[in-house]
Each structure stands twice: as C-alpha cells, then as structure tokens.
Design a protein around this motif. Structure first.
Motif, PDB file in Angstrom:
ATOM      1  N   ASP A   1       0.828  -1.204   0.000  1.00 17.73           N
ATOM      2  CA  ASP A   1       0.000   0.000   0.000  1.00 17.73           C
ATOM      3  C   ASP A   1       0.863   1.255   0.000  1.00 17.73           C
ATOM      4  O   ASP A   1       0.598   2.216  -0.736  1.00 17.73           O
ATOM      5  N   TYR A   2       1.907   1.248   0.814  1.00 17.16           N
ATOM      6  CA  TYR A   2       2.787   2.416   0.892  1.00 17.16           C
ATOM      7  C   TYR A   2       3.552   2.611  -0.416  1.00 17.16           C
ATOM      8  O   TYR A   2       3.604   3.717  -0.975  1.00 17.16           O
ATOM      9  N   GLU A   3       4.153   1.541  -0.906  1.00 18.75           N
ATOM     10  CA  GLU A   3       4.978   1.630  -2.110  1.00 18.75           C
ATOM     11  C   GLU A   3       4.139   1.973  -3.343  1.00 18.75           C
ATOM     12  O   GLU A   3       4.600   2.674  -4.246  1.00 18.75           O
ATOM     13  N   ASN A   4       2.893   1.488  -3.365  1.00 21.52           N
ATOM     14  CA  ASN A   4       2.013   1.813  -4.488  1.00 21.52           C
ATOM     15  C   ASN A   4       1.704   3.304  -4.522  1.00 21.52           C
ATOM     16  O   ASN A   4       1.684   3.936  -5.587  1.00 21.52           O
ATOM     17  N   LEU A   5       1.515   3.892  -3.346  1.00 24.31           N
ATOM     18  CA  LEU A   5       1.279   5.327  -3.269  1.00 24.31           C
ATOM     19  C   LEU A   5       2.498   6.111  -3.739  1.00 24.31           C
ATOM     20  O   LEU A   5       2.384   7.081  -4.509  1.00 24.31           O
ATOM     21  N   ILE A   6       3.674   5.674  -3.301  1.00 22.91           N
ATOM     22  CA  ILE A   6       4.922   6.330  -3.716  1.00 22.91           C
ATOM     23  C   ILE A   6       5.100   6.205  -5.229  1.00 22.91           C
ATOM     24  O   ILE A   6       5.503   7.154  -5.916  1.00 22.91           O
ATOM     25  N   GLN A   7       4.806   5.015  -5.768  1.00 23.28           N
ATOM     26  CA  GLN A   7       4.932   4.776  -7.208  1.00 23.28           C
ATOM     27  C   GLN A   7       4.044   5.733  -7.996  1.00 23.28           C
ATOM     28  O   GLN A   7       4.474   6.331  -8.985  1.00 23.28           O
ATOM     29  N   GLN A   8       2.802   5.922  -7.552  1.00 22.19           N
ATOM     30  CA  GLN A   8       1.892   6.823  -8.245  1.00 22.19           C
ATOM     31  C   GLN A   8       2.403   8.266  -8.198  1.00 22.19           C
ATOM     32  O   GLN A   8       2.324   9.001  -9.203  1.00 22.19           O
ATOM     33  N   THR A   9       2.919   8.649  -7.052  1.00 21.67           N
ATOM     34  CA  THR A   9       3.471   9.999  -6.911  1.00 21.67           C
ATOM     35  C   THR A   9       4.674  10.188  -7.825  1.00 21.67           C
ATOM     36  O   THR A   9       4.815  11.214  -8.508  1.00 21.67           O
ATOM     37  N   ASN A  10       5.563   9.192  -7.829  1.00 22.02           N
ATOM     38  CA  ASN A  10       6.773   9.278  -8.649  1.00 22.02           C
ATOM     39  C   ASN A  10       6.450   9.488 -10.131  1.00 22.02           C
ATOM     40  O   ASN A  10       7.084  10.308 -10.810  1.00 22.02           O
ATOM     41  N   VAL A  11       5.472   8.750 -10.632  1.00 22.03           N
ATOM     42  CA  VAL A  11       5.159   8.784 -12.067  1.00 22.03           C
ATOM     43  C   VAL A  11       4.224   9.932 -12.421  1.00 22.03           C
ATOM     44  O   VAL A  11       4.474  10.710 -13.344  1.00 22.03           O
ATOM     45  N   ASP A  12       3.132  10.060 -11.671  1.00 20.80           N
ATOM     46  CA  ASP A  12       2.084  11.020 -12.039  1.00 20.80           C
ATOM     47  C   ASP A  12       2.432  12.458 -11.670  1.00 20.80           C
ATOM     48  O   ASP A  12       2.106  13.391 -12.405  1.00 20.80           O
ATOM     49  N   VAL A  13       3.107  12.630 -10.535  1.00 19.02           N
ATOM     50  CA  VAL A  13       3.398  13.985 -10.056  1.00 19.02           C
ATOM     51  C   VAL A  13       4.794  14.444 -10.450  1.00 19.02           C
ATOM     52  O   VAL A  13       5.000  15.570 -10.908  1.00 19.02           O
ATOM     53  N   LEU A  14       5.771  13.552 -10.271  1.00 20.31           N
ATOM     54  CA  LEU A  14       7.171  13.944 -10.482  1.00 20.31           C
ATOM     55  C   LEU A  14       7.685  13.595 -11.873  1.00 20.31           C
ATOM     56  O   LEU A  14       8.794  13.998 -12.232  1.00 20.31           O
ATOM     57  N   GLN A  15       6.899  12.848 -12.652  1.00 18.83           N
ATOM     58  CA  GLN A  15       7.359  12.358 -13.956  1.00 18.83           C
ATOM     59  C   GLN A  15       8.718  11.644 -13.819  1.00 18.83           C
ATOM     60  O   GLN A  15       9.626  11.819 -14.618  1.00 18.83           O
TER      61      GLN A  15
END
Length: 382
Positions: free
Chosen positions: A99-113
């Motif tokens: 759950d934690y890593e999935n949230l980080i993954q979404q942030t990394n790709v969607d927000v930070l490109q």
C-alpha cells in the motif's frame, strides 16, 4: 534493461537490501543505488559512510556492476530519471508495504514524472529484515552475534566500530576533555580496533566481537550489582587492553600476552592512575591464577569466561572461532589439547569454581557445563 535503480536511506544496508540489489542485477546490466539524504532524518551513518559501506558490501560479493549515488535536494525518482534510469526496484514484504509503495509509485510517475517502480518479494527468511529491525537489536548481551546474521560484513564492521567508539568516548569522558587529550585517546582507539590488535584479520576470537561481548557483560553486571563506578572504569580499562597483545610465543623467555598487554596499557598514558588496571590485566593470565591477586580479578575473569555460558548458536560461533585461531594445529593435536582444556574448565565449573564472581556463576555456570560437555563429545567423535 540497461539500468535499474534501487533507492533508500540504507542505514544500515541489510541482507534484505542486498537480496533486492541482486535481483536487480538479474534484470539489468547496471544497478544504481540511489542513497537518499533526508535532512529530517538522523541516520547513524553519514551519507558518505553509507555509500562506502554499500560499495564495500557489493564488492565483497563480487558485484562490479553496482554503483552508488547520493541524492541531495531532489526526489529519488526524478534524480534517477535524470541519470537515464527508467525503473526503480523495491522489495515488498507485507501488504502494508504494498500500500505504501504503491502510493509512492503513483506519486513518482504522475506527479514527479520520475522513474517507474518494479516490485519484488523477498524470501521468507528475509521478510522481517529491515534497517529498523537491525537497529532494535543493539544493546542486550549477545546483540552483536545476532546482528551479524542480518547485515553484510562491511555494515556489521562499521556498526560494531560505531558502538565501540561510543563506549570508548564515555570511558575517557570526551565531553570534558581538551582537544589534545581527545586526539591522544582517538589514536589509541584506532590502534586497539585496528589491524595490529582486535581488528586484525587473524583475530578470529580475541577480536572486535570479543570486545563488544565483554563490554556488554560488564555493563549488565554493573547495572545489576551497582559497584563503585571507579571500579567499573578500571575493569573496562583492563578489558580493552587485556588481549591487545595476542600471539603464539615460541620463546619461553618472551613476555606473556598478559604482560605485553599490561605494558601496552602503561605505555598508553591514557589515565592518571595506571597501575591498578595493569595489575588487573596481569591477573587475567589463566596460567598464574593462584600467583596474581587483585580485588577485581574474579569479575574480569568471569567476564572473559562468560562466553562459555551463552546460548548454543553463540557458543558454536565461539567454538569455530577458537578452532580458526589455532588453525596452525593439526586436527588430532587440536582435539587433544582443546579437549584437555575444556575438561579442566568443566571440572572447575562442576566444582563451582569456574566463575569466581557469584553473579556470573548464577547466570552462566550450568549452561557452561552443558556447552563444554557437548563440545568435548564432538571433539572425541572426531
């Protein structure tokens, strides 16, 4: 895949982290470890120290396609992508991790490109191994032997040196010493933990592990028995130096290890009153037990012998280390001489004379008898 990244604070790097890095090596030609430096955290080791520990740990495994980059002032996923790394790899141990890593993954790709993430699941025996888990092991008697199972050699070595450093600074009251005195004490710490003393490659038992274990024994004994703090310092001083000089002297006229260690202590000029600890070091000579007396002798000898009463895993590590230390002996000669030494110590334990201090006798005597009897049986069986 040409490059894959692995990121984290890695304070310290554990065998779980090493497993993930090795998995990354099977997926890409090159692995880049992105070491995050978070100002909000207070790591045990600096970023440069952690980088060195990781590099040494990978080199020890023969992994020459792993590099380490310190990330300062940027998001790891964005820093990775800037270096041509399209994917990061992360270990997932639990559903909470996912759950934690999935949230980080979404942030990394969607927000930070930034870089995407690949998830892998470590084997069961590494499922609970984390930096926080390893840190929580420090303290009780035997912590170092347990920690050794969960971190690579360079990380363990750095951790033990850090722990010993704190003990040393407390013993010599660095907080109230001037720069000259601290520099002098620093030199002696480096010498005692270095390759010519307890840090020597040929020191299989009388080494840094031995120092840590003994100092823990002294700390716990003092906490339970509440002796005079000045006596505790003398015992610690003697223990730091009692096996500093250690070898197999073939010349009967040469000084004993204990006398040579006592002379090293006297030559260190670390304290104002040196003779008391020097006599205590001399009293650790097991071949002159009756000849040398000291009011703290029973405590220090008991600290030294406490290893005999540890749990089976620690005792087995000790027994293997003793065999390595006497690797110059042929097997039959070693079995005979080691067996005779153990029989002597076992008889003393059965007579209630092995541990001269009552506290250590209560803690370790019965277990020491069991351990030594099992080792003697193994030696007899060849």
């Amino acid at each position: 895949m040409k490059k894959i990244g692995f990121s984290g604070t890695l304070d310290p790097i554990t065998n779980g982290h090493m497993w993930v890095i090795n998995e990354a090596r099977s997926l890409a030609d090159e692995v880049v470890v992105f070491l995050s430096e978070n100002p909000a955290k207070k790591p045990k080791f600096s970023a440069e120290e952690r980088k060195s520990i990781i590099s040494l740990s990978c080199t020890e495994q023969g992994w020459h396609n792993v590099s380490v980059v310190i990330v300062r002032g940027d998001y790891t996923a964005r820093a990775a992508k800037k270096q041509g790394v399209e994917c990061l790899i992360r270990g997932i141990r639990t559903t909470a991790d996912f759950d934690y890593e999935n949230l980080i993954q979404q942030t990394n790709v969607d927000v930070l490109q930034g870089a995407k993430t690949v998830f892998v699941m470590p084997p069961r025996d590494l499922g609970s191994v984390s930096s926080s888990f390893v840190k929580a092991l420090e303290g009780p008697i035997g912590w170092n032997w347990i920690m050794k199972k969960f971190v690579p050699g360079p990380a363990y070595h750095a951790w033990v040196l850090s722990w010993l450093r704190k003990e040393w600074e407390t013993l010599w009251d660095y907080e109230h010493r001037d720069a000259t005195a601290i520099a002098h004490a620093d030199d002696w710490f480096a010498r005692l933990t270095g390759p010519d003393c307890y840090g020597g490659a040929a020191r299989y038992y009388h080494n840094l592990d031995h120092l840590v274990h003994g100092l823990c024994e002294i700390r716990v004994w003092a906490g339970n028995m509440r002796p005079d703090p000045a006596d505790v310092d003398i015992i610690k001083q003697a223990f730091w130096f009692h096996d500093a000089e250690y070898g197999h002297h073939g010349d009967p006229a040469a000084a004993t290890n204990e006398e040579a260690s006592a002379q090293m202590w006297l030559g260190s000029h670390l304290g104002q009153e040196m003779d008391d600890a020097a006599e205590l070091i001399r009293a650790t000579d097991h071949f002159q037990e009756a000849a040398i007396t000291h009011r703290l002798k029973d405590v220090l000898l008991s600290v030294d012998l406490a290893i005999l009463g540890q749990d089976d895993e620690v005792y087995q590590n000790y027994a293997r280390a003793i065999r390595q230390e006497y690797s110059h002996m042929a097997d039959d000669v070693y079995r005979e001489q080691r067996g005779a030494a153990l029989a002597h110590l076992c008889r003393k334990a059965q007579q209630g004379l092995l541990f001269g201090n009552a506290y250590f006798a209560e803690q370790y005597n019965e277990r020491a008898i069991d351990n030594m009897q099992r080792e003697m049986a193994r030696l007899a069986a060849g």
